[in-house]
Scaffold this active site. Structure first.
Site, PDB file in Angstrom:
ATOM      1  N   ARG A  39      80.534  63.310  19.694  1.00  0.00           N
ATOM      2  CA  ARG A  39      79.547  62.304  20.131  1.00  0.00           C
ATOM      3  C   ARG A  39      80.212  60.971  20.482  1.00  0.00           C
ATOM      4  O   ARG A  39      79.727  60.230  21.335  1.00  0.00           O
ATOM      5  CB  ARG A  39      78.489  62.118  19.035  1.00  0.00           C
ATOM      6  CG  ARG A  39      77.262  61.296  19.495  1.00  0.00           C
ATOM      7  CD  ARG A  39      76.216  61.272  18.393  1.00  0.00           C
ATOM      8  NE  ARG A  39      74.960  60.642  18.783  1.00  0.00           N
ATOM      9  CZ  ARG A  39      74.438  59.574  18.178  1.00  0.00           C
ATOM     10  NH1 ARG A  39      75.069  59.010  17.162  1.00  0.00           N
ATOM     11  NH2 ARG A  39      73.277  59.079  18.569  1.00  0.00           N
ATOM     12  N   VAL A  63      71.484  56.819  23.570  1.00  0.00           N
ATOM     13  CA  VAL A  63      72.015  58.158  23.276  1.00  0.00           C
ATOM     14  C   VAL A  63      71.097  58.709  22.174  1.00  0.00           C
ATOM     15  O   VAL A  63      70.865  58.028  21.177  1.00  0.00           O
ATOM     16  CB  VAL A  63      73.456  58.085  22.707  1.00  0.00           C
ATOM     17  CG1 VAL A  63      73.985  59.479  22.390  1.00  0.00           C
ATOM     18  CG2 VAL A  63      74.376  57.352  23.655  1.00  0.00           C
ATOM     19  N   SER A  64      70.574  59.903  22.354  1.00  0.00           N
ATOM     20  CA  SER A  64      69.638  60.455  21.362  1.00  0.00           C
ATOM     21  C   SER A  64      70.304  60.619  20.006  1.00  0.00           C
ATOM     22  O   SER A  64      71.525  60.836  19.905  1.00  0.00           O
ATOM     23  CB  SER A  64      69.115  61.810  21.831  1.00  0.00           C
ATOM     24  OG  SER A  64      68.331  61.661  22.979  1.00  0.00           O
ATOM     25  N   ALA A  65      69.474  60.561  18.949  1.00  0.00           N
ATOM     26  CA  ALA A  65      69.970  60.773  17.581  1.00  0.00           C
ATOM     27  C   ALA A  65      70.379  62.243  17.423  1.00  0.00           C
ATOM     28  O   ALA A  65      69.703  63.139  17.948  1.00  0.00           O
ATOM     29  CB  ALA A  65      68.882  60.432  16.576  1.00  0.00           C
TER      30      ALA A  65
END
Ligand code: SAM
Length: 229
Positions: A38, A65-67
């Site tokens: 990530r 940015v998505s979790a």
């Protein structure tokens, strides 16, 4: 993407936590979350937060940015099989698309793209392209700059569609671009401003069913079938 990277231990403990919390259920999703770094997809000023289970700002773009737990949950709901063709709406920095690539093509050796990800913000489309190509994922993932609320007809139909921005309702073109047997996950916002993650399934006869997977918080979907505010 291996044990020699300096963030491997941080990533491993995040993934183990998501397994313990019951969000990661399958070996394939666990493997994808372990393999994709990530930290390669976050904005440079967010590097030290890369393995916190939270959305992270993408510079001045007002996008995130998505979790990790959300990426894992959506991937579990889609139950992606090797070789399936996938559309992602809302590329951001390309992190979620990278996990989709591992799920559909674990060896990352597909001769043609299997993941098509469409991003409306040109700056982010460029950022995602450079992240994915730096990691050699650009053979499996194709980034398109455009309005994904209409889907991406050029490569339709898809086995799976993953929408990573909240829509006012499920766009008809996305349902049309699902294959029989296809699945879609999409956050949908109600008139009371609550958002729920909806799993849409199209059966072999083309009948569509919907399942509410629970409350979520996403940035709004823009474009023709998105919000205009
Ligand atoms: N999938 C990303 C990741 O891997 O972290 C997270 C994406 S962010 C939560 C949502 C993204 O959807 C933003 O980058 C936003 O610009 C994009 N977006 C919003 N409306 C869109 C549209 N109509 N078509 C394509 N992208 C859109």
């Amino acid at each position: 993407m291996d044990a020699s990277d300096p963030y491997f231990e941080e990533r491993k403990s995040l993934v183990e936590r998501l397994v313990k919390e019951g969000i990661i259920k399958s070996e394939k999703v666990k493997n994808a979350m372990l393999r994709i770094p990530r930290h390669e997809f976050v904005w440079p000023d967010q590097l030290k937060h890369a393995y916190e289970d939270t959305p992270l700002p993408l510079g001045e773009t007002n996008q995130t940015v998505s979790a990790p737990h959300m990426v894992a949950l959506m991937n579990e709901l889609l139950d992606i099989q090797v070789g399936e063709k996938i559309l992602e709406v809302g590329t951001g920095g390309g992190y979620h698309a990278a996990t989709l690539a591992v799920l559909t093509c674990p060896n990352l050796d597909s001769p043609k793209p299997l993941v098509f990800t469409i991003e409306i913000n040109p700056k982010l489309a460029k950022f995602a392209k450079s992240n994915l190509s730096r990691l050699g994922l650009d053979k499996v993932v194709k980034v398109i700059e455009g309005d994904g609320s209409k889907g991406y007809l050029e490569e339709a139909p898809y086995d799976c569609i993953s929408v990573t921005a909240a829509a006012p309702r499920i766009p008809d073109p996305l349902i049309e671009q699902l294959k029989p047997g296809g699945r879609m996950v999409i956050p949908v916002q109600s008139e009371f401003f609550e958002q729920n993650l909806i799993l849409v399934k199209k059966d072999e006869k083309g009948r569509v069913s919907k399942f509410n997977a629970g409350p979520v918080i996403f940035v709004p979907l823009r474009g023709e079938y998105g919000f205009s505010f």
